[in-house]
Design a protein around this motif. Structure first.
Motif, PDB file in Angstrom:
ATOM      1  N   HIS A  16      -0.102   0.848  -2.009  1.00 45.81           N
ATOM      2  CA  HIS A  16      -0.862  -0.576  -1.802  1.00 45.81           C
ATOM      3  C   HIS A  16      -2.849   0.027  -0.678  1.00 45.81           C
ATOM      4  N   VAL A  17      -3.024  -0.806  -0.547  1.00 47.21           N
ATOM      5  CA  VAL A  17      -4.684  -1.230   0.534  1.00 47.21           C
ATOM      6  C   VAL A  17      -3.598  -1.228   2.192  1.00 47.21           C
ATOM      7  N   ARG A  18      -3.904  -0.542   3.038  1.00 44.45           N
ATOM      8  CA  ARG A  18      -3.524  -0.886   4.474  1.00 44.45           C
ATOM      9  C   ARG A  18      -4.888  -1.547   4.644  1.00 44.45           C
ATOM     10  N   ARG A  19      -5.794  -0.565   4.971  1.00 43.22           N
ATOM     11  CA  ARG A  19      -7.028  -0.966   5.994  1.00 43.22           C
ATOM     12  C   ARG A  19      -8.224  -0.361   4.630  1.00 43.22           C
ATOM     13  N   ARG A  20      -9.402  -1.159   5.186  1.00 41.94           N
ATOM     14  CA  ARG A  20     -10.838  -0.811   4.370  1.00 41.94           C
ATOM     15  C   ARG A  20     -11.608  -0.703   5.686  1.00 41.94           C
ATOM     16  N   TRP A  21     -12.661   0.067   5.273  1.00 42.70           N
ATOM     17  CA  TRP A  21     -13.819  -0.045   5.767  1.00 42.70           C
ATOM     18  C   TRP A  21     -14.761   1.130   5.835  1.00 42.70           C
ATOM     19  N   ARG A  22     -16.316  -0.242   5.993  1.00 38.52           N
ATOM     20  CA  ARG A  22     -17.480   0.947   5.958  1.00 38.52           C
ATOM     21  C   ARG A  22     -17.886   2.219   6.847  1.00 38.52           C
ATOM     22  N   LEU A  30     -10.756   4.468   2.352  1.00 34.61           N
ATOM     23  CA  LEU A  30      -9.567   3.064   1.652  1.00 34.61           C
ATOM     24  C   LEU A  30      -8.109   3.823   2.830  1.00 34.61           C
ATOM     25  N   GLU A  31      -7.638   2.968   3.251  1.00 34.39           N
ATOM     26  CA  GLU A  31      -6.353   3.487   3.978  1.00 34.39           C
ATOM     27  C   GLU A  31      -5.336   2.851   2.915  1.00 34.39           C
ATOM     28  N   ILE A  32      -3.768   4.166   2.513  1.00 30.47           N
ATOM     29  CA  ILE A  32      -3.679   3.340   1.459  1.00 30.47           C
ATOM     30  C   ILE A  32      -1.942   4.017   2.452  1.00 30.47           C
ATOM     31  N   GLU A  33      -1.584   2.693   1.365  1.00 28.00           N
ATOM     32  CA  GLU A  33       0.485   3.813   2.692  1.00 28.00           C
ATOM     33  C   GLU A  33       0.804   4.082   1.238  1.00 28.00           C
ATOM     34  N   ASP A  34       1.514   5.569   1.193  1.00 27.49           N
ATOM     35  CA  ASP A  34       1.846   6.219  -0.232  1.00 27.49           C
ATOM     36  C   ASP A  34       3.089   6.105   0.255  1.00 27.49           C
ATOM     37  N   GLY A  35       4.453   5.316   0.183  1.00 22.74           N
ATOM     38  CA  GLY A  35       5.636   5.809   0.150  1.00 22.74           C
ATOM     39  C   GLY A  35       6.516   7.004  -0.908  1.00 22.74           C
ATOM     40  N   ALA A  36       5.572   7.529  -1.758  1.00 20.71           N
ATOM     41  CA  ALA A  36       5.983   8.416  -2.220  1.00 20.71           C
ATOM     42  C   ALA A  36       5.937   9.828  -1.496  1.00 20.71           C
ATOM     43  N   GLY A  37       5.226   9.363  -0.123  1.00 23.37           N
ATOM     44  CA  GLY A  37       4.944  10.594   0.768  1.00 23.37           C
ATOM     45  C   GLY A  37       5.182  11.623   1.114  1.00 23.37           C
ATOM     46  N   SER A  38       4.667  12.316  -0.379  1.00 17.01           N
ATOM     47  CA  SER A  38       4.275  13.698  -0.813  1.00 17.01           C
ATOM     48  C   SER A  38       3.421  14.980   0.057  1.00 17.01           C
ATOM     49  N   GLY A  67       0.780  12.292   7.848  1.00 21.92           N
ATOM     50  CA  GLY A  67       2.395  11.234   6.546  1.00 21.92           C
ATOM     51  C   GLY A  67       1.923  10.724   5.523  1.00 21.92           C
ATOM     52  N   ASN A  68       2.497   9.064   5.629  1.00 29.89           N
ATOM     53  CA  ASN A  68       2.633   8.442   4.312  1.00 29.89           C
ATOM     54  C   ASN A  68       0.744   7.435   4.392  1.00 29.89           C
ATOM     55  N   ARG A  69       0.050   7.723   5.075  1.00 26.14           N
ATOM     56  CA  ARG A  69      -0.846   6.760   5.485  1.00 26.14           C
ATOM     57  C   ARG A  69      -1.708   7.814   4.915  1.00 26.14           C
ATOM     58  N   ILE A  70      -2.806   7.697   3.958  1.00 27.81           N
ATOM     59  CA  ILE A  70      -4.026   8.491   3.065  1.00 27.81           C
ATOM     60  C   ILE A  70      -4.834   7.892   3.197  1.00 27.81           C
ATOM     61  N   ARG A  71      -6.089   8.638   3.331  1.00 22.87           N
ATOM     62  CA  ARG A  71      -7.213   7.979   3.241  1.00 22.87           C
ATOM     63  C   ARG A  71      -8.242   8.888   1.925  1.00 22.87           C
ATOM     64  N   HIS A  72      -8.810   7.813   1.621  1.00 20.05           N
ATOM     65  CA  HIS A  72      -9.765   8.121   0.436  1.00 20.05           C
ATOM     66  C   HIS A  72     -11.161   7.391   0.551  1.00 20.05           C
ATOM     67  N   PRO A  92      -2.657  -3.829  -4.230  1.00 22.85           N
ATOM     68  CA  PRO A  92      -2.570  -2.699  -5.094  1.00 22.85           C
ATOM     69  C   PRO A  92      -2.282  -1.564  -6.181  1.00 22.85           C
ATOM     70  N   LEU A  93      -2.748  -0.768  -5.901  1.00 17.46           N
ATOM     71  CA  LEU A  93      -3.851   0.243  -6.672  1.00 17.46           C
ATOM     72  C   LEU A  93      -2.363   1.661  -7.615  1.00 17.46           C
ATOM     73  N   GLY A  94      -2.668   2.226  -8.583  1.00 18.06           N
ATOM     74  CA  GLY A  94      -2.315   3.208  -8.897  1.00 18.06           C
ATOM     75  C   GLY A  94      -2.301   4.526  -8.429  1.00 18.06           C
ATOM     76  N   LEU A  95      -1.758   5.618  -7.542  1.00 20.15           N
ATOM     77  CA  LEU A  95      -1.686   6.928  -7.337  1.00 20.15           C
ATOM     78  C   LEU A  95      -1.266   7.666  -8.389  1.00 20.15           C
ATOM     79  N   ARG A  96      -1.809   8.898  -8.249  1.00 22.34           N
ATOM     80  CA  ARG A  96      -1.557  10.209  -8.747  1.00 22.34           C
ATOM     81  C   ARG A  96      -1.991  11.580  -8.125  1.00 22.34           C
ATOM     82  N   GLY A  97      -1.001  12.397  -7.989  1.00 21.16           N
ATOM     83  CA  GLY A  97      -1.175  13.438  -6.799  1.00 21.16           C
ATOM     84  C   GLY A  97      -0.493  13.603  -5.427  1.00 21.16           C
ATOM     85  N   PRO A  98      -1.047  14.501  -5.223  1.00 22.28           N
ATOM     86  CA  PRO A  98      -2.164  15.144  -4.921  1.00 22.28           C
ATOM     87  C   PRO A  98      -2.164  16.290  -5.799  1.00 22.28           C
ATOM     88  N   PHE A  99      -3.203  16.637  -6.227  1.00 18.53           N
ATOM     89  CA  PHE A  99      -4.024  17.977  -7.230  1.00 18.53           C
ATOM     90  C   PHE A  99      -4.887  18.764  -7.182  1.00 18.53           C
TER      91      PHE A  99
END
Length: 277
Positions: A16-22, A30-38, A67-72, A92-99
C-alpha cells in the motif's frame, strides 16, 4: 510445524502507498508500506503493478536502513507509470522483488568513490549514497557529479542542496541549458569527471543515467586513469519477468534482471560500443 511457504517470484504481493510527493516535473516518489519486510541492496529494483493497468520495473530509491518502508521514484511517461503517479495514500499496488544485483557498497572500504548520475539515474544511486554516508568513516573521498537538462529538472534538488552543505561529500551539479538565476555549471556531466578523480588507482565509480551518457562517462573515467574493473554501471532494458525466463531484457550473454542491472565495465564494455544490443 510446517515451514511458511515462500511467495512465488512471479506473483505480486499486495502493498500500500503510504505517502507520495513530487520530486521534479512529471516525477513522483512513492513511499510504500511492504509488510513482507524483505529488505534490499542499493541498486536493486522491484516490479510494481497497478492492478488493471500493468506492471513495470522501478529502481528502489530509498534508504536501505528504512525497514518495511520502501521508496520508488517514478517519471510518469507511460500508461503504468502515469497510473503509479496517480496513486494516493492507502491505495493498493502489486509488488514483486527485490531483484537484480546491487552497487558494491560493501567492498569500498578505504577507497575513494565517484558517483556519476544523469537525470533520473540519480534515483537508483540514492540508496548507495545514503548507505555510504552512514558508513562515512570507512571510505575516502566521496564525490557526486550530477547532470540534468535544466535547473527545474534537477532530481532530489533539496536533498542535493543539503548534501552540498556537508563537509564529507562533494557535490557538483551541471545543466545542459541554464536559465536565470542558475549560477552553477553548464555543460554535460562528463566535463566534471576529471576534477572528481584525484587518486585513480584508489577510486571506484558508480554510474547511472541515459545509456549514451554512461558510455561517455565510462570513457571519461578511463581517460582519468580508472581501470574498467573499478567502474560500475546500471543498465536498463525492457524487463518483464524479472527472473531471467522471458528473455526481454537479454543483453548479449546476460539477462539484465538476473545478471544485472549493475555490471562492471570490463564485463560489458564491448557490448556498450555496439548498436541495438
Amino acid at each position: 510445524m510446517a515451514e511458511p511457504r515462500m511467495a512465488h517470484p512471479l506473483v505480486p504481493r499486495v502493498a500500500h502507498v503510504r505517502r507520495r510527493w513530487r520530486d521534479g516535473p512529471d516525477v513522483w516518489t512513492l513511499e510504500i508500506e511492504d509488510g513482507a519486510g524483505s529488505g534490499f541492496m542499493p541498486g536493486q529494483f522491484n516490479m510494481l503493478t497497478v492492478f488493471g493497468v500493468g506492471e513495470v520495473p522501478i529502481s528502489l530509491s530509498g534508504d536501505p536502513a528504512d525497514g518495511n518502508r520502501i521508496r520508488h521514484t517514478v517519471r510518469a511517461v507511460g500508461p503504468v507509470t502515469r497510473a503509479l503517479a496517480r496513486l494516493r495514500p492507502g491505495d493498493p499496488l502489486g509488488l514483486r522483488g527485490p531483484f537484480g544485483t546491487g552497487w558494491p557498497t560493501d567492498a569500498l572500504d578505504g577507497r575513494d568513490v565517484v558517483i556519476v548520475a544523469g537525470g533520473l539515474g540519480l534515483a537508483p544511486l540514492r540508496p548507495a549514497i545514503l548507505q555510504l554516508l552512514a558508513r562515512r568513516d570507512r571510505i575516502g573521498r566521496l564525490t557526486l557529479v550530477y547532470g540534468a537538462r535544466s535547473p527545474d529538472q534537477i532530481l532530489f534538488a533539496r536533498q542535493q542542496d543539503r548534501w552540498g552543505r556537508r563537509s564529507d561529500i562533494e557535490v557538483a551539479v551541471t545543466v545542459d541549458h541554464a536559465t536565470s538565476p542558475w549560477r552553477g555549471y553548464v555543460g554535460v556531466v562528463t566535463t566534471l569527471i576529471p576534477r572528481a578523480v584525484s587518486d585513480p588507482a584508489n577510486t571506484v565509480a558508480l554510474v547511472c543515467g541515459p545509456e549514451i551518457m554512461m558510455r561517455f562517462a565510462a570513457a571519461a573515467l578511463t581517460d582519468a586513469g580508472l581501470p574498467e574493473t573499478a567502474i560500475h554501471l546500471s543498465m536498463e532494458r525492457n524487463m518483464k519477468c524479472a527472473v531471467g525466463l522471458c528473455g526481454h531484457c537479454q543483453f548479449g550473454a546476460d539477462f539484465l534482471c538476473r545478471d544485472g542491472p549493475v555490471f562492471r565495465l570490463d564485463r560489458i564494455a564491448r557490448r556498450l560500443a555496439l548498436r541495438e544490443i
